[in-house]
Design an enzyme around this catalytic site. Structure first.
Site, PDB file in Angstrom:
ATOM      1  N   HIS A 121      39.849  29.729  57.888  1.00 33.02           N
ATOM      2  CA  HIS A 121      38.547  30.367  58.070  1.00 33.02           C
ATOM      3  C   HIS A 121      38.721  31.875  58.000  1.00 33.02           C
ATOM      4  O   HIS A 121      39.529  32.449  58.730  1.00 33.02           O
ATOM      5  CB  HIS A 121      37.984  29.965  59.431  1.00 33.02           C
ATOM      6  CG  HIS A 121      36.588  30.427  59.679  1.00 33.02           C
ATOM      7  ND1 HIS A 121      36.298  31.664  60.190  1.00 33.02           N
ATOM      8  CD2 HIS A 121      35.400  29.812  59.478  1.00 33.02           C
ATOM      9  CE1 HIS A 121      34.992  31.795  60.305  1.00 33.02           C
ATOM     10  NE2 HIS A 121      34.416  30.682  59.882  1.00 33.02           N
ATOM     11  N   MET A 180      25.530  34.679  52.407  1.00 29.20           N
ATOM     12  CA  MET A 180      24.709  33.556  52.887  1.00 29.20           C
ATOM     13  C   MET A 180      25.489  32.253  52.878  1.00 29.20           C
ATOM     14  O   MET A 180      26.375  32.034  52.046  1.00 29.20           O
ATOM     15  CB  MET A 180      23.471  33.385  52.003  1.00 29.20           C
ATOM     16  CG  MET A 180      23.778  33.246  50.531  1.00 29.20           C
ATOM     17  SD  MET A 180      22.333  32.866  49.508  1.00 29.20           S
ATOM     18  CE  MET A 180      22.364  31.085  49.574  1.00 29.20           C
ATOM     19  N   ALA A 181      25.165  31.407  53.852  1.00 23.02           N
ATOM     20  CA  ALA A 181      25.613  30.025  53.816  1.00 23.02           C
ATOM     21  C   ALA A 181      24.662  29.247  52.901  1.00 23.02           C
ATOM     22  O   ALA A 181      23.588  29.740  52.533  1.00 23.02           O
ATOM     23  CB  ALA A 181      25.609  29.431  55.216  1.00 23.02           C
ATOM     24  N   LYS A 231      18.683  21.382  45.287  1.00 25.53           N
ATOM     25  CA  LYS A 231      19.243  22.544  44.585  1.00 25.53           C
ATOM     26  C   LYS A 231      20.339  23.203  45.427  1.00 25.53           C
ATOM     27  O   LYS A 231      21.376  23.621  44.906  1.00 25.53           O
ATOM     28  CB  LYS A 231      18.139  23.550  44.268  1.00 25.53           C
ATOM     29  CG  LYS A 231      17.114  23.031  43.270  1.00 25.53           C
ATOM     30  CD  LYS A 231      16.062  24.072  42.948  1.00 25.53           C
ATOM     31  CE  LYS A 231      15.052  23.541  41.947  1.00 25.53           C
ATOM     32  NZ  LYS A 231      14.013  24.535  41.611  1.00 25.53           N
ATOM     33  N   GLY A 313      21.252  42.579  52.408  1.00 24.78           N
ATOM     34  CA  GLY A 313      22.236  43.471  53.015  1.00 24.78           C
ATOM     35  C   GLY A 313      21.639  44.699  53.670  1.00 24.78           C
ATOM     36  O   GLY A 313      22.328  45.389  54.435  1.00 24.78           O
TER      37      GLY A 313
END
Length: 364
Positions: A121, A180-181, A231, A313
Site C-alpha cells: 500500500h 480518485m478511487a 463503467k 485538485g
C-alpha cells in the site's frame, strides 16, 4: 474526558513520524520519505491516507510483513520503460523510487513508464503524480489493492478500490490533479457510519447478497459500488490489468489485506508513467492552453446552489494553503516536488485526534 483535537505543526509531525519509522528499522532517508508522503496527504485533506496509516504500517513492519530495507531490482529495462521488483518494501519508498526512474526516462525519451511487482500500500496516489510537475511532465500512477469490490453483476469481492492519479502542469493557474478511487465512496466512510450507528446514502454499497443497502453494517459485509456502475467496473478492471497483470503482481483476491492480515505480504502492483511536455511541443504554449481551459471551465455558468466550479485538485491545494506550508509567494503548489511538504513551516499544521496514530481508517 477526551482533550479533543490538537493542532500539530506539519514539520513537527513529519519529524515525529520519521522517528517512528526509523525505530522500526527503516534507514533515515526512507523513513523521511514515508513520513513526508503521509503528512502531505494530511495537508491536502486526504486524512484517510495520512499519518492515521502509521499504526498499521508499523504493525506490519514488526510482524516482518514489510521489508524495512528493500533491494529494489530492475527485472526488465528499455529506453522508456522498466519493470521493478519492490522486494516487499514500504509502499511510499518503492513508489518514490519508481517515479524517479520514470522521470529519468522521460527526460531522455520524452515518455517513461515503470511497472512494479511485490509492492505494498503506497498511500495517497497523488504524491507520485505530483512529482512529475517539477519536471514539466504529466504524471500518472495506478495501483491495485485488496479485494473489496465485486465485479458488476457479481457478489464475490474481487477488486480493490483501484485508485488512479494524474497531475497536469499549468501556467499561472494551479495544476490539475485528479486523484480518485474507482468506487462511489471510500470504504472508510462506511466504516465510520457503522461505528456511529447511522445509515448510509442509497447507492453507496451492496449487501453480501448483492442487493442495494443503506445499512452500514450490511454494507461492510458486502461491497462498495463502483463509480458509474458497469463503467466504473470496467475502469477498475483495466487498472487491475495495467497495475498488476502487466507487472506480474498479485491479482484480485490474491492481494494480501492491509488490515486483519498477520501472516502474508500484500504483493501489490503499481504502474507509474510520465510524459514530458517538450516532447509534444512548446511547454509554455501547453501551459497557456491549460490556463485557458481551466478558466473557461471555472467561469462557466453554475448550477442552482453551486457557489463555485472547482477543477480536480483545487480543493486540495487550498487545504495545503490553509493547513500548513506555503512557498514565499504563497503558492503551496509551487513549493516543492511533493506539493509543499518539503518546506513545511513551524507555524503550519493540521488537526489530529489524540488517538490518531492508531486509528483504523479507510481501506483504499
Amino acid at each position: 474526558m477526551s482533550a479533543g483535537p490538537r493542532r500539530v505543526p506539519a514539520a513537527a509531525l513529519e519529524a515525529f513520524t520519521t522517528a517512528l519509522f526509523r525505530s522500526h528499522g527503516l534507514p533515515p532517508e526512507d523513513a523521511a520519505t514515508v513520513a513526508r508522503t503521509l503528512v502531505l496527504a494530511d495537508l491536502r485533506g486526504v486524512d484517510s491516507h495520512g499519518v492515521l496509516r502509521t499504526g498499521v504500517y508499523l504493525e506490519r513492519l514488526k510482524r516482518g510483513l514489510i521489508n524495512p530495507t528493500p533491494k529494489v531490482r530492475v527485472l526488465r529495462e528499455g529506453p522508456a520503460a522498466a519493470l521493478l521488483d519492490g522486494d516487499n518494501g514500504m509502499g511510499p519508498v518503492v513508489a518514490t523510487a519508481a517515479m524517479r526512474r520514470v522521470l529519468e526516462r522521460a527526460r531522455a525519451a520524452g515518455v517513461g513508464a515503470v511497472a512494479v511487482r511485490r509492492g505494498n500500500h503506497y498511500g495517497m496516489a497523488a504524491a507520485y503524480a505530483l512529482m512529475a510537475l517539477e519536471e514539466d511532465c504529466i504524471g500518472l500512477t495506478l495501483t491495485n489493492g485488496p479485494a473489496l469490490v465485486a465485479p458488476w453483476g457479481g457478489t464475490r469481492r474481487f477488486f480493490g478500490t483501484n485508485p488512479l492519479a494524474i497531475a497536469v502542469p499549468a501556467g499561472r493557474e494551479r495544476p490539475v490533479v485528479l486523484d480518485m478511487a474507482t468506487t462511489v465512496v471510500a470504504r472508510g466512510k462506511i466504516i465510520k457510519a457503522a461505528k456511529e450507528g447511522y445509515p448510509i446514502p442509497a447507492g453507496w454499497a451492496l449487501d453480501a447478497e448483492g442487493r442495494p443497502t443503506t445499512d452500514a453494517a450490511a454494507a461492510l459485509a458486502g461491497t462498495p459500488v463502483p463509480i458509474g456502475g458497469y463503467k466504473g467496473y470496467g475502469l477498475m478492471l483495466v487498472i487491475e490489468v495495467l497495475s498488476a497483470v502487466l507487472a506480474g503482481a498479485a491479482v484480485g483476491p490474491a492481494v494480501g489485506e492491509l488490515y486483519d492480515n498477520p501472516r502474508r505480504p500484500q504483493e501489490v502492483g503499481h504502474l507509474f508513467a510520465a510524459a514530458r511536455l517538450e516532447a509534444f511541443g512548446d511547454p509554455g504554449e501547453f501551459k497557456g492552453r491549460m490556463d485557458a481551459l481551466i478558466r473557461e471551465v471555472r467561469e462557466g455558468p453554475r448550477a442552482p446552489g453551486s457557489e463555485r466550479i472547482y477543477l480536480p485538485g483545487e480543493i486540495e491545494f487550498e487545504r495545503v494553503r490553509d493547513r500548513g506550508p506555503a512557498s514565499p509567494g504563497g503558492r503551496p503548489d509551487r513549493a516543492g516536488p511533493l506539493g509543499g511538504i518539503d518546506r513545511a513551516r513551524p507555524g503550519g499544521g493540521r488537526v489530529l485526534p489524540r488517538s490518531g496514530l492508531m486509528q483504523r481508517t479507510d481501506r483504499k
